[in-house]
Design a protein around this motif. Sequence first.
Motif, PDB file in Angstrom:
ATOM      1  N   UNK A 139      18.277 -69.429  65.710  1.00 44.51           N
ATOM      2  CA  UNK A 139      17.633 -68.183  65.307  1.00 44.51           C
ATOM      3  C   UNK A 139      17.457 -67.245  66.495  1.00 44.51           C
ATOM      4  N   UNK A 140      17.129 -67.824  67.658  1.00 47.71           N
ATOM      5  CA  UNK A 140      16.974 -66.999  68.856  1.00 47.71           C
ATOM      6  C   UNK A 140      18.302 -66.375  69.258  1.00 47.71           C
ATOM      7  N   UNK A 141      19.390 -67.161  69.176  1.00 47.90           N
ATOM      8  CA  UNK A 141      20.715 -66.624  69.507  1.00 47.90           C
ATOM      9  C   UNK A 141      21.110 -65.502  68.533  1.00 47.90           C
ATOM     10  N   UNK A 142      20.830 -65.712  67.241  1.00 49.80           N
ATOM     11  CA  UNK A 142      21.147 -64.673  66.259  1.00 49.80           C
ATOM     12  C   UNK A 142      20.364 -63.394  66.539  1.00 49.80           C
ATOM     13  N   UNK A 143      19.087 -63.554  66.891  1.00 50.79           N
ATOM     14  CA  UNK A 143      18.275 -62.376  67.189  1.00 50.79           C
ATOM     15  C   UNK A 143      18.828 -61.620  68.393  1.00 50.79           C
ATOM     16  N   UNK A 144      19.197 -62.358  69.438  1.00 52.82           N
ATOM     17  CA  UNK A 144      19.736 -61.711  70.641  1.00 52.82           C
ATOM     18  C   UNK A 144      21.076 -61.039  70.338  1.00 52.82           C
ATOM     19  N   UNK A 145      21.915 -61.700  69.500  1.00 59.51           N
ATOM     20  CA  UNK A 145      23.208 -61.109  69.148  1.00 59.51           C
ATOM     21  C   UNK A 145      23.023 -59.812  68.368  1.00 59.51           C
ATOM     22  N   UNK A 146      22.046 -59.803  67.458  1.00 52.26           N
ATOM     23  CA  UNK A 146      21.763 -58.582  66.712  1.00 52.26           C
ATOM     24  C   UNK A 146      21.305 -57.464  67.648  1.00 52.26           C
ATOM     25  N   UNK A 147      20.470 -57.830  68.632  1.00 51.23           N
ATOM     26  CA  UNK A 147      20.037 -56.838  69.615  1.00 51.23           C
ATOM     27  C   UNK A 147      21.225 -56.291  70.397  1.00 51.23           C
ATOM     28  N   UNK A 148      22.166 -57.189  70.765  1.00 52.45           N
ATOM     29  CA  UNK A 148      23.361 -56.755  71.487  1.00 52.45           C
ATOM     30  C   UNK A 148      24.194 -55.794  70.644  1.00 52.45           C
ATOM     31  N   UNK A 149      24.407 -56.158  69.377  1.00 57.79           N
ATOM     32  CA  UNK A 149      25.217 -55.305  68.500  1.00 57.79           C
ATOM     33  C   UNK A 149      24.569 -53.941  68.317  1.00 57.79           C
ATOM     34  N   UNK A 150      23.251 -53.915  68.104  1.00 53.36           N
ATOM     35  CA  UNK A 150      22.562 -52.641  67.917  1.00 53.36           C
ATOM     36  C   UNK A 150      22.646 -51.784  69.180  1.00 53.36           C
ATOM     37  N   UNK A 151      22.486 -52.412  70.337  1.00 56.17           N
ATOM     38  CA  UNK A 151      22.558 -51.669  71.591  1.00 56.17           C
ATOM     39  C   UNK A 151      23.972 -51.157  71.836  1.00 56.17           C
ATOM     40  N   UNK A 152      24.971 -51.960  71.471  1.00 52.74           N
ATOM     41  CA  UNK A 152      26.362 -51.546  71.653  1.00 52.74           C
ATOM     42  C   UNK A 152      26.685 -50.330  70.770  1.00 52.74           C
ATOM     43  N   UNK A 153      26.240 -50.365  69.523  1.00 49.93           N
ATOM     44  CA  UNK A 153      26.467 -49.230  68.633  1.00 49.93           C
ATOM     45  C   UNK A 153      25.753 -47.971  69.134  1.00 49.93           C
ATOM     46  N   UNK A 154      24.543 -48.149  69.627  1.00 50.72           N
ATOM     47  CA  UNK A 154      23.791 -47.014  70.148  1.00 50.72           C
ATOM     48  C   UNK A 154      24.491 -46.397  71.358  1.00 50.72           C
ATOM     49  N   UNK A 155      24.975 -47.260  72.266  1.00 54.46           N
ATOM     50  CA  UNK A 155      25.668 -46.776  73.466  1.00 54.46           C
ATOM     51  C   UNK A 155      26.961 -46.059  73.101  1.00 54.46           C
ATOM     52  N   UNK A 156      27.707 -46.578  72.128  1.00 58.55           N
ATOM     53  CA  UNK A 156      28.955 -45.952  71.701  1.00 58.55           C
ATOM     54  C   UNK A 156      28.703 -44.561  71.129  1.00 58.55           C
ATOM     55  N   UNK A 157      27.644 -44.443  70.307  1.00 64.33           N
ATOM     56  CA  UNK A 157      27.311 -43.139  69.739  1.00 64.33           C
ATOM     57  C   UNK A 157      26.907 -42.145  70.818  1.00 64.33           C
ATOM     58  N   UNK A 158      26.093 -42.595  71.783  1.00 65.26           N
ATOM     59  CA  UNK A 158      25.670 -41.704  72.868  1.00 65.26           C
ATOM     60  C   UNK A 158      26.859 -41.276  73.723  1.00 65.26           C
ATOM     61  N   UNK A 159      27.795 -42.184  73.964  1.00 68.06           N
ATOM     62  CA  UNK A 159      28.978 -41.857  74.753  1.00 68.06           C
ATOM     63  C   UNK A 159      29.843 -40.815  74.040  1.00 68.06           C
ATOM     64  N   UNK A 160      30.002 -40.942  72.715  1.00 67.84           N
ATOM     65  CA  UNK A 160      30.783 -39.973  71.962  1.00 67.84           C
ATOM     66  C   UNK A 160      30.147 -38.582  72.022  1.00 67.84           C
TER      67      UNK A 160
END
Length: 406
Positions: A139-160
């Motif tokens: 569960x901890x790994x899933x939570x961290x992975x979700x945080x990574x995915x959300x941060x990656x999407x946020x960074x991609x949008x800001x870069x665009x």
Amino acid sequence: MPLHVTDYTWAQTESTVHISVPLKGAKAGGVDIVSTEEYLKVHFPPFLFEAFLFEPVDDDRSTAKVGNGVAVFTLPKKTRNVWEHLMITADDKETKREIRERALLKRQQKLSAESKQKAEKQQAEKKYALETMMKLEEEERDRIQKMKDAEREKTTAELAVWRLRQKQEAQQKQNHQIQQGGTTKTTGNRQTEIGKNKQGHRNSKKEKIQARPPPPRPPGNIRVTFTPRVFPTALRESRVSEEEEWLRRQAAARRAVSTEVEELQDLTEEERNPDWLKQKGDKCFANGDYVGAVNAYSLGIRLNRQIPALYSNRAACQLKLRNLHKAIEDSSKALDLLTPAAPANAAARVRASVRRGSAFCQLQLYAEGLQDYEAALQIDPHNETLREDARIIRNIIQGSSGHDET
């Protein structure tokens, strides 16, 4: 030769036989009892009571109560009738020897089965604890992975957005340069002459400044302050080397940084702070959310493995969750980190010792538990609650209170 007990008493109904055997001053813990369908033995050296029963009884429902100087047995009959005697009247030693051997063999088999059942239960508990820990980690790994995915999407949008803005600014700059092109050609020569005059003036001023010596520095006083002693005891009464070692280890603990760099980058600023995680775990514990508290303390430990309070508090959660072996492990780690002993960590050492002692007692390892309670009493000798708990554990070990056996 043992002394046979003859002053026993017995009574019966159609369904049950009651036998009372005086223990003649023996303690409950020193009484050995063997009971089967056709045989009953009570041995408390140098005395011995043997009964070769008149008819078979139901051993699974038989009970024995030992205490107050007497052993009382309740033996349900397999057949509802009235016995003529308590024991068989035949004096055939061979028959009695065979009955005795069958009883001892059955007792050994019963003890072996109980030992096997206990081992299987412990194995099941360990398996359950391991599965629970694996589930929490997943569960901890899933939570961290979700945080990574959300941060990656946020960074991609800001870069665009940033690239689009840069493109628009470059287009605007190019258009502005085209419009200002003609004006720049007509005024270029005049700006060149003005620039040369300004440059010569700056060089002349710079030479004058370099030729002038700097003014003297004004006098002043330096204020010196001394660091106060951390420990309240007088210097002549304190153990300076132990105190300095404790302070050094605490400072090193605060400077320690986890090697799990990838996961640290995906945590928020608060989640990277072990002290914040400890406070969060304390709130979860106070609200009864022991699993949430374990998760908070565990993440704090992964960030910094040198803070004893995280291990000690997680041990308290493991006690609530009945993960007794993990409670012992966390308490032991906390006590290792709380060395050398100093007045500043006395209360923490008491808490860790009591938590480990409680876990030992719940595992029925009373001798080990008593050692931890006595260690806590040496640190806090005026704590009446600890003194009473130690007395109760000591009585259990010595077998001073009556107990039931089946």
